[in-house]
Design a protein around this motif. Sequence first.
Motif, PDB file in Angstrom:
ATOM      1  N   ASP A 199      -8.514 -24.048   0.534  1.00  0.00           N
ATOM      2  CA  ASP A 199      -9.048 -23.378  -0.652  1.00  0.00           C
ATOM      3  C   ASP A 199      -9.268 -21.925  -0.261  1.00  0.00           C
ATOM      4  N   LEU A 200      -8.322 -21.084  -0.635  1.00  0.00           N
ATOM      5  CA  LEU A 200      -8.320 -19.700  -0.189  1.00  0.00           C
ATOM      6  C   LEU A 200      -8.218 -18.777  -1.396  1.00  0.00           C
ATOM      7  N   ARG A 201      -9.051 -17.745  -1.407  1.00  0.00           N
ATOM      8  CA  ARG A 201      -9.042 -16.757  -2.485  1.00  0.00           C
ATOM      9  C   ARG A 201      -8.804 -15.365  -1.901  1.00  0.00           C
ATOM     10  N   MET A 202      -8.153 -14.537  -2.688  1.00  0.00           N
ATOM     11  CA  MET A 202      -7.920 -13.160  -2.273  1.00  0.00           C
ATOM     12  C   MET A 202      -7.661 -12.308  -3.500  1.00  0.00           C
ATOM     13  N   SER A 203      -7.868 -11.019  -3.367  1.00  0.00           N
ATOM     14  CA  SER A 203      -7.555 -10.081  -4.436  1.00  0.00           C
ATOM     15  C   SER A 203      -6.222  -9.401  -4.140  1.00  0.00           C
ATOM     16  N   VAL A 204      -5.420  -9.217  -5.209  1.00  0.00           N
ATOM     17  CA  VAL A 204      -4.216  -8.378  -5.105  1.00  0.00           C
ATOM     18  C   VAL A 204      -4.307  -7.260  -6.149  1.00  0.00           C
ATOM     19  N   GLU A 205      -5.542  -6.953  -6.535  1.00  0.00           N
ATOM     20  CA  GLU A 205      -5.787  -5.904  -7.523  1.00  0.00           C
ATOM     21  C   GLU A 205      -5.171  -4.584  -7.058  1.00  0.00           C
ATOM     22  N   GLY A 206      -4.361  -3.987  -7.924  1.00  0.00           N
ATOM     23  CA  GLY A 206      -3.730  -2.720  -7.590  1.00  0.00           C
ATOM     24  C   GLY A 206      -2.493  -2.830  -6.731  1.00  0.00           C
ATOM     25  N   ARG A 207      -2.172  -4.042  -6.272  1.00  0.00           N
ATOM     26  CA  ARG A 207      -0.969  -4.253  -5.474  1.00  0.00           C
ATOM     27  C   ARG A 207       0.184  -4.670  -6.392  1.00  0.00           C
ATOM     28  N   THR A 208       1.401  -4.478  -5.938  1.00  0.00           N
ATOM     29  CA  THR A 208       2.571  -4.842  -6.732  1.00  0.00           C
ATOM     30  C   THR A 208       3.341  -5.960  -6.047  1.00  0.00           C
ATOM     31  N   PHE A 209       4.237  -6.611  -6.804  1.00  0.00           N
ATOM     32  CA  PHE A 209       5.129  -7.631  -6.245  1.00  0.00           C
ATOM     33  C   PHE A 209       6.502  -7.012  -6.018  1.00  0.00           C
ATOM     34  N   HIS A 210       7.096  -7.340  -4.883  1.00  0.00           N
ATOM     35  CA  HIS A 210       8.391  -6.762  -4.515  1.00  0.00           C
ATOM     36  C   HIS A 210       9.491  -7.815  -4.620  1.00  0.00           C
ATOM     37  N   ASN A 211      10.636  -7.386  -5.115  1.00  0.00           N
ATOM     38  CA  ASN A 211      11.816  -8.235  -5.275  1.00  0.00           C
ATOM     39  C   ASN A 211      12.646  -8.166  -3.998  1.00  0.00           C
ATOM     40  N   SER A 212      12.661  -9.258  -3.244  1.00  0.00           N
ATOM     41  CA  SER A 212      13.404  -9.292  -1.980  1.00  0.00           C
ATOM     42  C   SER A 212      14.659 -10.135  -2.190  1.00  0.00           C
ATOM     43  N   GLY A 327       0.292  -2.371   0.558  1.00  0.00           N
ATOM     44  CA  GLY A 327      -0.440  -2.881   1.707  1.00  0.00           C
ATOM     45  C   GLY A 327      -0.861  -1.775   2.664  1.00  0.00           C
ATOM     46  N   LEU A 328      -2.054  -1.917   3.231  1.00  0.00           N
ATOM     47  CA  LEU A 328      -2.607  -0.903   4.124  1.00  0.00           C
ATOM     48  C   LEU A 328      -2.826  -1.406   5.542  1.00  0.00           C
ATOM     49  N   ASN A 329      -2.728  -2.719   5.748  1.00  0.00           N
ATOM     50  CA  ASN A 329      -3.021  -3.268   7.076  1.00  0.00           C
ATOM     51  C   ASN A 329      -1.940  -2.867   8.077  1.00  0.00           C
ATOM     52  N   LYS A 330      -2.370  -2.460   9.270  1.00  0.00           N
ATOM     53  CA  LYS A 330      -1.456  -2.043  10.325  1.00  0.00           C
ATOM     54  C   LYS A 330      -1.641  -2.924  11.552  1.00  0.00           C
ATOM     55  N   SER A 331      -0.533  -3.349  12.121  1.00  0.00           N
ATOM     56  CA  SER A 331      -0.579  -4.192  13.313  1.00  0.00           C
ATOM     57  C   SER A 331       0.789  -4.186  13.975  1.00  0.00           C
ATOM     58  N   CYS A 332       0.831  -4.505  15.258  1.00  0.00           N
ATOM     59  CA  CYS A 332       2.110  -4.632  15.949  1.00  0.00           C
ATOM     60  C   CYS A 332       2.706  -6.015  15.755  1.00  0.00           C
ATOM     61  N   ILE A 333       1.969  -6.936  15.083  1.00  0.00           N
ATOM     62  CA  ILE A 333       2.512  -8.260  14.806  1.00  0.00           C
ATOM     63  C   ILE A 333       2.697  -8.433  13.293  1.00  0.00           C
ATOM     64  N   HIS A 334       3.585  -9.331  12.941  1.00  0.00           N
ATOM     65  CA  HIS A 334       3.738  -9.795  11.556  1.00  0.00           C
ATOM     66  C   HIS A 334       4.157 -11.250  11.680  1.00  0.00           C
ATOM     67  N   MET A 335       3.181 -12.135  11.646  1.00  0.00           N
ATOM     68  CA  MET A 335       3.414 -13.556  11.920  1.00  0.00           C
ATOM     69  C   MET A 335       3.307 -14.363  10.625  1.00  0.00           C
ATOM     70  N   ASP A 336       4.459 -14.790  10.112  1.00  0.00           N
ATOM     71  CA  ASP A 336       4.501 -15.563   8.874  1.00  0.00           C
ATOM     72  C   ASP A 336       4.140 -17.020   9.129  1.00  0.00           C
ATOM     73  N   LEU A 337       3.309 -17.564   8.252  1.00  0.00           N
ATOM     74  CA  LEU A 337       2.913 -18.975   8.306  1.00  0.00           C
ATOM     75  C   LEU A 337       3.277 -19.622   6.975  1.00  0.00           C
ATOM     76  N   ILE A 338       3.972 -20.756   7.035  1.00  0.00           N
ATOM     77  CA  ILE A 338       4.562 -21.370   5.848  1.00  0.00           C
ATOM     78  C   ILE A 338       3.714 -22.539   5.362  1.00  0.00           C
ATOM     79  N   LEU A 339       3.555 -22.622   4.036  1.00  0.00           N
ATOM     80  CA  LEU A 339       2.856 -23.747   3.412  1.00  0.00           C
ATOM     81  C   LEU A 339       3.747 -24.313   2.316  1.00  0.00           C
TER      82      LEU A 339
END
Length: 367
Positions: A199-212, A327-339
């Motif tokens: 049960d996870l909640r988050m805001s994406v207010e002001g963010r956009t969706f990208h077509n990949s 997105g503003l988060n900066k890191s040397c990793i980008h680890m995708d987790l699948i559900l």
Amino acid sequence: MRDRRVVNIANILVNHSARIKAGEEVVLTAGPESFPLLEEVYLKVIEAGGCPLVRLDSLRLMEILFQQGNEEQVTFVSRTELYEAEHTDARIYIYGHKNTKTLSNISPARQRMRRKSQQPVRDIHMKKDRWSLTIFPTDSFAQDAGMSLYDFEDYVYSACFADEEDPLKEWDKLYRRQEELIKSIGKVGEVRIVAPDTDLRMSVEGRTFHNSYGLRNIPCGEVYTAPVEESVEGHIYFPLRNDYLDREMAGIRLWFEGGRAVKVTAEKGEDFLKEILKSDRGASYLGELGFGTNYKIKRFIHNILFDEKLGGSIHLALGDSYPEVGGLNKSCIHMDLILDLRKDGHVEFDGNLFLENGHIANFNYKE
């Protein structure tokens, strides 16, 4: 005999993904086992009027560096590589190795050290936005997927639309369908993910969706955004195996407070997971929320390039976010987790059902 599907993937990479034009300099980075595809990509670059430059991607050589190199050598950033990244027009990666687990016994701390040192090179590539990657079907990838090589080849080429009469037309159709999907989403404030032990909640207010749709990844098929960094609250369970840096993890559980993963456990690979999250401050925050939309991908093969695109799944990435979605988060990793949400689970946008049991509400995406 040349496999038409290999020729088609080369055409996709050069003329759809990288969009090579006459006079452009293109770096082709390939593993030793991927040379059949490398040759076809090289030819397509020549036919497009481009100038190809080939680089070898060898896990064995990287293993030697990690095992025998000192800290200065492991963290060395080549001025030549920086210059090349800055002054070439595009880059195409083709992964293909005899053994995908070559680096599995290398210290996570040394791998983390290497990734942090190479961040300036990656930043240049990300800023230029002219890179794409794929895999070439090898026995090692097939073994990871639990498939024969022949079945795995069929799986890969189908997921990439390379078995279609006109693959570029199919990618264009995917683009248009995903544009319709993004328009139907509109503006979203809160996202809620509900599934077993989740049960996870988050805001994406002001963010956009990208077509990949295949400009960076082949195969592709996803729409993604970035959570507001400090908005993530709740817990989530990823029962499936998720691989990162040649390490296997499974049964990952994350608890978030104020956007940060304050507690992490895993049924397999927990020590490695905790070590990776020490990479930097941004590693414990979410950088991406994505929805897989490629319904030709129907099963998991333990390869993130394919698994995150599976139609009816979602993925969350710890670490670096994408500026094109805000997105503003900066890191040397980008680890995708699948559900996988095809059997049990749903996603709500502002309290309204968006995705349930793998189907997007009120949107006939599959056709």
